[in-house]
Write an enzyme that holds these catalytic residues in place. Structure first.
Site, PDB file in Angstrom:
ATOM      1  N   SER A  84       0.840  -1.190   0.000  1.00 51.85           N
ATOM      2  CA  SER A  84       0.000   0.000   0.000  1.00 51.85           C
ATOM      3  C   SER A  84       0.885   1.254   0.000  1.00 51.85           C
ATOM      4  O   SER A  84       1.737   1.402  -0.868  1.00 51.85           O
ATOM      5  CB  SER A  84      -0.959  -0.048   1.193  1.00 51.85           C
ATOM      6  OG  SER A  84      -1.931   0.958   1.120  1.00 51.85           O
TER       7      SER A  84
ATOM      8  N   ASP B 297      -9.289  -3.000  -6.619  1.00 50.33           N
ATOM      9  CA  ASP B 297      -8.472  -2.047  -5.876  1.00 50.33           C
ATOM     10  C   ASP B 297      -8.349  -0.777  -6.711  1.00 50.33           C
ATOM     11  O   ASP B 297      -8.048  -0.847  -7.906  1.00 50.33           O
ATOM     12  CB  ASP B 297      -7.087  -2.659  -5.624  1.00 50.33           C
ATOM     13  CG  ASP B 297      -6.127  -1.729  -4.896  1.00 50.33           C
ATOM     14  OD1 ASP B 297      -6.581  -0.719  -4.318  1.00 50.33           O
ATOM     15  OD2 ASP B 297      -4.916  -2.012  -4.906  1.00 50.33           O
TER      16      ASP B 297
ATOM     17  N   HIS C  44      -7.701  -4.422  -2.126  1.00 43.47           N
ATOM     18  CA  HIS C  44      -6.650  -3.751  -1.362  1.00 43.47           C
ATOM     19  C   HIS C  44      -6.572  -4.333   0.049  1.00 43.47           C
ATOM     20  O   HIS C  44      -7.596  -4.584   0.679  1.00 43.47           O
ATOM     21  CB  HIS C  44      -6.928  -2.249  -1.288  1.00 43.47           C
ATOM     22  CG  HIS C  44      -5.712  -1.453  -0.920  1.00 43.47           C
ATOM     23  ND1 HIS C  44      -4.752  -1.094  -1.836  1.00 43.47           N
ATOM     24  CD2 HIS C  44      -5.285  -0.968   0.273  1.00 43.47           C
ATOM     25  CE1 HIS C  44      -3.796  -0.413  -1.243  1.00 43.47           C
ATOM     26  NE2 HIS C  44      -4.089  -0.328   0.046  1.00 43.47           N
TER      27      HIS C  44
END
Length: 284
Positions: A70, A224, A254
């Protein structure tokens, strides 16, 4: 192995065990008290120290890999670019980027439209966090969500690298509507103009930087918002001759790997997905 944000203790233990690696994580300073570029520069300082002193930790300085999930993937990419071409340091062995956010130019690429309300990362929440990191304060992100934050000349400058035309058609099947840009918001631009700094948006680095990056493992997830950031970065790396191992989780979202080792939070297939990461690290 150097790990940035998005990687907690349990995944680090798995990496160390499965790759026989020394794993170090960076405790960088956090926004909003310490906004951009302080957290990224803290990571740069840490990795430069580690590269210079790797042998003291029993590490081959030519086999160091940066890893991040991330925002940690964003940081890893930014640090790799910061170090690109440095002659006074050993060259990185590789980088592992797990569903990273890589640009703040077009926030209406197909993946941003398709997955704007998909847990665990809603588009609006992601942009609120990103602008908090960038500015150190909360701002109204409605204009950013609509792409009103950049003047025409800046938009056109980066269109060569951030363009939905470069997203393969198969990723547009769940819906994509090209959107006209709203009127430019000058005040908003003045607040977040650093959003196009490659240290914040690594996708925007110049070609002479990109071509010096180490071999890369890039993981994307279908559901995502950052999927297309990864696809565009993959293209840039390939266009500049950087070896890329791309792994796409077709039913992924995600934070798909966050639950590793945390039953019952671990999703089916997580260990299998992670094995591809371990294989890449072991190849360095």
């Amino acid at each position: 192995m150097m790990c940035f944000s998005g990687i907690t203790d349990i995944p680090c233990r798995y990496i160390a065990q499965e790759t026989d690696s020394v794993v170090m994580t960076v405790a960088f300073r956090l926004a909003p008290e310490h906004p951009f570029p302080i957290p990224v520069m803290d990571c740069c300082t840490a990795i430069m120290h580690f590269l210079k002193n790797a042998e003291e930790y029993g590490v081959d300085p030519h086999r160091i890999v940066l890893h991040g999930q991330s925002s940690g993937g964003t940081f890893a990419a930014a640090v790799s670019e910061y170090l690109a071409g440095r002659k006074d340091l050993p060259k990185l062995g590789g980088q592992v980027l797990i569903y990273p956010g890589l640009q703040a130019v077009d926030l209406n690429l197909p993946s941003y439209q398709q997955n704007h309300s998909v847990p665990f990362l809603f588009k609006k929440h992601a942009l609120m966090l990103a602008t908090l990191l960038l500015t150190g304060k909360e701002i109204n992100v409605e204009g950013v969500m609509k792409n009103a934050h950049l003047p025409e000349h800046v938009w056109m400058k980066y269109r060569k690298w951030v363009n939905p035309d470069d997203i393969p058609e198969r990723f547009k099947g769940r819906g994509y509507v090209p959107m006209d840009r709203p009127p430019f918001h000058q005040e908003l631009y003045e607040i977040i103009k650093e959003a196009t700094n490659p240290m914040f948006s690594p996708l925007l680095a110049e070609d002479d930087v990109i071509r010096q990056l180490p071999k890369t493992f890039l993981l994307t997830c279908e559901y995502d918002i950052f999927r297309d950031d990864g696809l565009l970065f993959k293209k840039r790396l390939e266009d500049n001759g950087v070896p890329v191992t791309w792994y796409h989780i077709k039913d992924g979202f995600h934070a798909n790997l966050f639950g590793l080792g945390r039953w019952p939070l671990e999703y089916p297939g997580t260990k299998l997905h992670c094995q591809h990461i371990y294989n890449f690290i072991n190849s360095i």
